[in-house]
Design a protein around this motif. Sequence first.
Motif, PDB file in Angstrom:
ATOM      1  N   VAL A   1      68.622  13.179   9.355  1.00  0.00           N
ATOM      2  CA  VAL A   1      68.074  13.890  10.510  1.00  0.00           C
ATOM      3  C   VAL A   1      67.084  12.974  11.223  1.00  0.00           C
ATOM      4  CG1 VAL A   1      66.684  15.847  11.294  1.00  0.00           C
ATOM      5  CG2 VAL A   1      68.395  16.167   9.486  1.00  0.00           C
ATOM      6  N   LEU A   2      67.280  12.791  12.524  1.00  0.00           N
ATOM      7  CA  LEU A   2      66.406  11.962  13.342  1.00  0.00           C
ATOM      8  C   LEU A   2      65.895  12.792  14.517  1.00  0.00           C
ATOM      9  CD1 LEU A   2      68.602   8.729  13.471  1.00  0.00           C
ATOM     10  CD2 LEU A   2      66.518   9.051  12.125  1.00  0.00           C
ATOM     11  N   ILE A   3      64.582  12.832  14.681  1.00  0.00           N
ATOM     12  CA  ILE A   3      63.975  13.599  15.777  1.00  0.00           C
ATOM     13  C   ILE A   3      62.917  12.742  16.458  1.00  0.00           C
ATOM     14  CG2 ILE A   3      62.564  15.593  16.374  1.00  0.00           C
ATOM     15  CD1 ILE A   3      63.849  17.074  14.019  1.00  0.00           C
ATOM     16  N   PRO A   4      63.174  12.268  17.671  1.00  0.00           N
ATOM     17  CA  PRO A   4      62.109  11.640  18.452  1.00  0.00           C
ATOM     18  C   PRO A   4      61.210  12.730  19.018  1.00  0.00           C
ATOM     19  CG  PRO A   4      64.175  11.639  19.687  1.00  0.00           C
ATOM     20  CD  PRO A   4      64.474  12.262  18.355  1.00  0.00           C
ATOM     21  N   ALA A   5      59.963  12.761  18.584  1.00  0.00           N
ATOM     22  CA  ALA A   5      59.019  13.817  18.948  1.00  0.00           C
ATOM     23  C   ALA A   5      57.955  13.234  19.872  1.00  0.00           C
ATOM     24  CB  ALA A   5      58.377  14.421  17.702  1.00  0.00           C
ATOM     25  N   VAL A   6      57.910  13.727  21.100  1.00  0.00           N
ATOM     26  CA  VAL A   6      57.011  13.181  22.112  1.00  0.00           C
ATOM     27  C   VAL A   6      56.512  14.308  23.008  1.00  0.00           C
ATOM     28  CG1 VAL A   6      58.288  10.991  22.170  1.00  0.00           C
ATOM     29  CG2 VAL A   6      58.845  12.791  23.826  1.00  0.00           C
ATOM     30  N   GLU A   7      55.491  13.980  23.809  1.00  0.00           N
ATOM     31  CA  GLU A   7      55.088  14.837  24.921  1.00  0.00           C
ATOM     32  C   GLU A   7      55.175  13.998  26.186  1.00  0.00           C
ATOM     33  OE1 GLU A   7      51.533  17.914  26.182  1.00  0.00           O
ATOM     34  OE2 GLU A   7      51.062  16.299  24.777  1.00  0.00           O
TER      35      GLU A   7
ATOM     36  N   VAL B   1      58.252   7.039  26.745  1.00  0.00           N
ATOM     37  CA  VAL B   1      58.173   8.436  27.168  1.00  0.00           C
ATOM     38  C   VAL B   1      56.894   9.087  26.675  1.00  0.00           C
ATOM     39  CG1 VAL B   1      59.226  10.723  26.968  1.00  0.00           C
ATOM     40  CG2 VAL B   1      60.675   8.722  27.338  1.00  0.00           C
ATOM     41  N   GLY B   2      56.500   8.800  25.447  1.00  0.00           N
ATOM     42  CA  GLY B   2      55.390   9.521  24.827  1.00  0.00           C
ATOM     43  C   GLY B   2      54.034   8.880  24.948  1.00  0.00           C
ATOM     44  N   LYS B   3      53.936   7.671  25.511  1.00  0.00           N
ATOM     45  CA  LYS B   3      52.670   6.929  25.447  1.00  0.00           C
ATOM     46  C   LYS B   3      51.562   7.518  26.303  1.00  0.00           C
ATOM     47  CE  LYS B   3      54.045   3.608  29.045  1.00  0.00           C
ATOM     48  NZ  LYS B   3      54.255   2.175  29.352  1.00  0.00           N
ATOM     49  N   ALA B   4      51.899   8.314  27.331  1.00  0.00           N
ATOM     50  CA  ALA B   4      50.865   8.853  28.223  1.00  0.00           C
ATOM     51  C   ALA B   4      50.130  10.040  27.625  1.00  0.00           C
ATOM     52  CB  ALA B   4      51.490   9.252  29.562  1.00  0.00           C
ATOM     53  N   SER B   5      50.637  10.595  26.555  1.00  0.00           N
ATOM     54  CA  SER B   5      49.975  11.735  25.924  1.00  0.00           C
ATOM     55  C   SER B   5      48.943  11.253  24.913  1.00  0.00           C
ATOM     56  CB  SER B   5      51.010  12.614  25.223  1.00  0.00           C
ATOM     57  OG  SER B   5      50.383  13.635  24.466  1.00  0.00           O
ATOM     58  N   ASP B   6      47.865  12.045  24.740  1.00  0.00           N
ATOM     59  CA  ASP B   6      46.906  11.716  23.689  1.00  0.00           C
ATOM     60  C   ASP B   6      47.413  12.149  22.318  1.00  0.00           C
ATOM     61  OD1 ASP B   6      46.666  14.437  23.924  1.00  0.00           O
ATOM     62  OD2 ASP B   6      44.510  14.450  24.298  1.00  0.00           O
ATOM     63  N   ARG B   7      48.594  12.762  22.286  1.00  0.00           N
ATOM     64  CA  ARG B   7      49.254  13.095  21.019  1.00  0.00           C
ATOM     65  C   ARG B   7      50.377  12.088  20.813  1.00  0.00           C
ATOM     66  NH1 ARG B   7      50.034  19.589  21.023  1.00  0.00           N
ATOM     67  NH2 ARG B   7      51.266  19.195  22.888  1.00  0.00           N
ATOM     68  N   ALA B   8      50.215  11.230  19.834  1.00  0.00           N
ATOM     69  CA  ALA B   8      51.065  10.054  19.686  1.00  0.00           C
ATOM     70  C   ALA B   8      52.529  10.420  19.503  1.00  0.00           C
ATOM     71  CB  ALA B   8      50.598   9.224  18.492  1.00  0.00           C
ATOM     72  N   PRO B   9      53.431   9.694  20.166  1.00  0.00           N
ATOM     73  CA  PRO B   9      54.859   9.900  19.934  1.00  0.00           C
ATOM     74  C   PRO B   9      55.230   9.439  18.538  1.00  0.00           C
ATOM     75  CG  PRO B   9      54.527   7.930  21.248  1.00  0.00           C
ATOM     76  CD  PRO B   9      53.175   8.586  21.093  1.00  0.00           C
ATOM     77  N   ARG B  10      56.353   9.921  18.061  1.00  0.00           N
ATOM     78  CA  ARG B  10      56.791   9.543  16.716  1.00  0.00           C
ATOM     79  C   ARG B  10      58.288   9.749  16.565  1.00  0.00           C
ATOM     80  NH1 ARG B  10      52.358  12.452  14.050  1.00  0.00           N
ATOM     81  NH2 ARG B  10      51.515  12.087  16.133  1.00  0.00           N
ATOM     82  N   LEU B  11      58.854   9.069  15.579  1.00  0.00           N
ATOM     83  CA  LEU B  11      60.255   9.261  15.200  1.00  0.00           C
ATOM     84  C   LEU B  11      60.290   9.822  13.793  1.00  0.00           C
ATOM     85  CD1 LEU B  11      63.301   8.979  15.719  1.00  0.00           C
ATOM     86  CD2 LEU B  11      63.159   6.682  14.742  1.00  0.00           C
ATOM     87  N   ILE B  12      60.784  11.043  13.677  1.00  0.00           N
ATOM     88  CA  ILE B  12      60.920  11.741  12.397  1.00  0.00           C
ATOM     89  C   ILE B  12      62.265  11.359  11.799  1.00  0.00           C
ATOM     90  CG2 ILE B  12      61.081  14.014  11.328  1.00  0.00           C
ATOM     91  CD1 ILE B  12      59.473  14.990  13.911  1.00  0.00           C
ATOM     92  N   ASP B  13      62.288  11.079  10.510  1.00  0.00           N
ATOM     93  CA  ASP B  13      63.508  10.596   9.867  1.00  0.00           C
ATOM     94  C   ASP B  13      63.541  11.101   8.430  1.00  0.00           C
ATOM     95  OD1 ASP B  13      65.633   9.147   8.799  1.00  0.00           O
ATOM     96  OD2 ASP B  13      64.879   7.181   9.440  1.00  0.00           O
ATOM     97  N   PHE B  14      64.542  11.927   8.096  1.00  0.00           N
ATOM     98  CA  PHE B  14      64.701  12.295   6.680  1.00  0.00           C
ATOM     99  C   PHE B  14      66.166  12.325   6.294  1.00  0.00           C
ATOM    100  CE2 PHE B  14      64.331  16.656   8.523  1.00  0.00           C
ATOM    101  CZ  PHE B  14      65.404  17.319   7.933  1.00  0.00           C
ATOM    102  N   SER B  15      66.391  12.058   5.002  1.00  0.00           N
ATOM    103  CA  SER B  15      67.758  11.966   4.469  1.00  0.00           C
ATOM    104  C   SER B  15      67.885  12.802   3.213  1.00  0.00           C
ATOM    105  CB  SER B  15      68.116  10.504   4.150  1.00  0.00           C
ATOM    106  OG  SER B  15      68.110   9.718   5.324  1.00  0.00           O
ATOM    107  N   TRP B  16      69.070  13.360   3.023  1.00  0.00           N
ATOM    108  CA  TRP B  16      69.329  14.269   1.889  1.00  0.00           C
ATOM    109  C   TRP B  16      70.777  14.126   1.474  1.00  0.00           C
ATOM    110  CZ3 TRP B  16      73.040  18.049   1.707  1.00  0.00           C
ATOM    111  CH2 TRP B  16      72.980  18.954   0.641  1.00  0.00           C
ATOM    112  N   GLY B  17      71.022  14.331   0.188  1.00  0.00           N
ATOM    113  CA  GLY B  17      72.390  14.386  -0.301  1.00  0.00           C
ATOM    114  C   GLY B  17      72.821  13.117  -1.011  1.00  0.00           C
ATOM    115  N   ASP B  18      73.993  13.173  -1.579  1.00  0.00           N
ATOM    116  CA  ASP B  18      74.571  12.067  -2.334  1.00  0.00           C
ATOM    117  C   ASP B  18      74.992  10.952  -1.373  1.00  0.00           C
ATOM    118  OD1 ASP B  18      76.104  10.346  -3.912  1.00  0.00           O
ATOM    119  OD2 ASP B  18      77.012  11.971  -5.066  1.00  0.00           O
ATOM    120  N   PRO B  19      74.456   9.748  -1.554  1.00  0.00           N
ATOM    121  CA  PRO B  19      74.842   8.639  -0.663  1.00  0.00           C
ATOM    122  C   PRO B  19      76.344   8.356  -0.665  1.00  0.00           C
ATOM    123  CG  PRO B  19      72.908   8.057  -1.952  1.00  0.00           C
ATOM    124  CD  PRO B  19      73.430   9.349  -2.524  1.00  0.00           C
TER     125      PRO B  19
END
Length: 460
Positions: free
Chosen positions: A276-282, A200-218
């Motif tokens: 939290v997972l966010i696929p960030a694309v243009e 989805v994101g490869k056609a943009s000159d702004r690279a696609p990415r997958l944002i991933d962060f975790s918080w809290g007691d496992p």
Amino acid sequence: MHPVFETAPGLSATPISFVSKANWDTACAALPDHARQFAMANNYAAKPGDYLALPAPEGGVAQILFALDDPTGKSLDPFRVGQLPKLLPPGTYRFANAPHDLRLATLAFALGSYKFSRYRKAEALAVKLVPPEGIDFDELSRIIEAVTLARDLINTPANDMGPEQLATAARELAERFGASFSCTIGEALLAQNYPLIHAVGKASDRAPRLIDFSWGDPKHPKVTLVGKGVCFDSGGLDLKPSSGMLIMKKDMGGAANVLALALMIMDAKLKVRLRVLIPAVENAVAGNAMRPLDVYPSRKGPTVEIGNTDAEGRLVLADALALADEEAPELLIDLGTLTGAARVALGPDLPPFYTNDEALALDVARCAKTENDPLWRLPLWPPYDAWLDSKVAALNNAPSGGFAGSITCALFLQRFVETAASWLHVDIYGWTPTAKPGRPEGGECQAARAIYKLLSQRYG
């Protein structure tokens, strides 16, 4: 505390008296003679939203009359008080009597004072409210901050809110609460098996990415949030018309609302292990853009035929949901601005939600009502699942025919969720097209407040 609230002691505050058409005769009779005569001379009828500043004998404003909805009428807007910040003259005010719901009215007053000021000089708030007694202002403040975050992110134009900037906003939030953060960018998406996000994101000159962060007691229950982060959606080679492209800066509204929800969860210190997972694309147009009838693998394995390049949101969510599902979370939630079909069915103010967990569905509906954060359940209708079939791949991302578009999108996403104990999908709009009480025109926080209420009750 939000700057709309006046906390300095000793300041006098003009009273706001709430009335309704049902009790107006009694309320009018109780006014001082000069005030009653002034109201009658102005033909004040106490219809919902009617506003009148009553003058003091010595000059100035003695009292504000503001009409709420009749509680026995067909409709009741708990956010009606949100009209006031745009109506009141500069000054400090207090509630002279209780509105229908004191907490929601106070929240609406603050949300109604919102202004997006990134690109123009910010003016100090001219209207202040003395905090009513009996309100948990720590709780209210985190909700207001979260709504403001979502609105600001969505309202920011795409030239300043691309995948990189969205990742920066997520990283800053994660760092604030001590969460671990990572981001997979560009060609690394292929190396780490996120082929649909990359496609989805490869056609943009702004690279696609997958944002991933975790918080809290496992050791705490796993709750995973997935947000669609399409920072601008041109439609790809199935290009949108200019009218359909006009507000596509809002197509990362799912990500914005997931970040708002994460803020509330972390600030309240809910007993969850949050991811939290966010696929960030243009979704852009270029020579290397994905084409109609191209076929791509997915992280989970099934191949996907591209029936329409403008059905890109479900593609990026599919890889992110597959990753989330690998951990078998207790609750998996995704939010996205996904289908015009949802708007045709329910309009911009009432997002549909989907789940096969009956207890979860009841809780979502209950919290949506109590928080005045409207949601409406639609079915994951099994007979329509066959519409996703493809003659050359495991499934097609955009079935032909045009029927039940929001449902088939939900069924597509369901294919990528197997091990999560419960799954909730919400097809939000993320935008208020015409200003309403407490909801200025522009980017909007939808579903996040209702889901936060649910989570705080389960994991508080």
